[in-house]
Scaffold this active site. Sequence first.
Site, short mmCIF file in Angstrom:
data_model
loop_
_atom_site.label_atom_id
_atom_site.label_comp_id
_atom_site.label_asym_id
_atom_site.label_seq_id
_atom_site.Cartn_x
_atom_site.Cartn_y
_atom_site.Cartn_z
N ALA A 65 10.69 10.95 11.58
CA ALA A 65 10.77 12.09 12.48
C ALA A 65 12.04 12.86 12.13
CB ALA A 65 10.80 11.60 13.91
N GLY A 108 8.82 7.49 11.57
CA GLY A 108 7.58 8.21 11.87
C GLY A 108 6.70 8.38 10.64
N GLU A 111 4.81 5.24 10.41
CA GLU A 111 3.88 5.22 11.55
C GLU A 111 2.72 6.18 11.33
OE1 GLU A 111 7.33 5.94 14.14
OE2 GLU A 111 6.64 4.24 15.32
N GLU A 131 14.52 3.02 12.75
CA GLU A 131 14.97 3.66 14.00
C GLU A 131 16.15 2.95 14.64
OE1 GLU A 131 11.78 3.06 13.19
OE2 GLU A 131 10.52 4.77 13.75
#
Length: 257
Positions: A65, A108, A111, A131
């Site tokens: 992200a 992300g 993911e 993260e």
Amino acid sequence: MTYETILTEIRGTVAIVTLNRPQALNALNSTVMVELTAALAAFDSNDAVAAAVLTGSEKAFAAGADIKEMQSLEFVDAYLGDFVAGWDAVATFRKPLIAAVSGFALGGGCELAMMCDFIIAADTAKFGQPEITLGVIPGMGGSQRLTRAVGKAKAMDMVLTGRMMDATEAERMGLVSRVVAPGQLMDETLAAAGKIAGFPRAAVLMAKEAVNRSFEATLAEGLRFERRLFQSLFATADQKEGMAAFVEKRKPAFSNR
Ligand code: HXC
């Protein structure tokens, strides 16, 4: 359709979405989310598309992200805006979606790859959930999908230490289905997508639905669901054609009916 952060193309009956923010290693910001989910929605409703491939660049599928976009976010904004929930649309894409991963698939990015039906990786691929190093935890499904893919020991190791897993380890653990040379990544993935695209559409969608059901249902419920889908396929012309072609020793001509 022209987008700012992704490139799209339809090759035959296979749609290709390429994440395209090279300056940020394809970091996933809100524009990527809006554009990618819009492109997938359009492909889902386009009869000319039978399967899709999601890829990034040679250096990065996606490095996570977008940290610069997230850094000043407050809890109440994240909560009220249901931050990152929009990504769920990738996991509910109905047609087969294959991730072709080269380079970094972190946070992300990892993911997002796991939201796809399966992952084909270049031997340069590196997967991770870093993260924790930023003071957060996975937020787009990593703690759940990674654990289901590789089991508790590896998932805890990855999520708690933030370390990366290379392609060899990822294949050994079942996170990726195939590892290929970088130059072969798109050919191999497009060949797989093209093969799937040639099979009867209803059977393909039901096969995907049945496998996905195994993550949600008890064994008894999953088996019942599978059996009912299996039985229902005998209502299709393509089942008659597929089995007749086998018996008559010829190639089937499927009609998607
Ligand atoms: C924003 C990013 C970024 C990211 C890289 N960049 N990753 N920008 N968000 N996630 C930017 C860098 O700031 C830099 O921009 C440019 O991309 C190139 O990156 P470098 O770091 O210079 O490249 P390199 O030295 O090769 O290192 C590659 C890397 C490193 C190891 C992948 O970039 C890295 O650690 N990135 C962050 C990985 C990460 O922590 N991901 C998880 C994010 S949290 P400039 O402008 O400086 O040149 C997450 C949460 C998901 O994903 C949960 C739901 C939201």
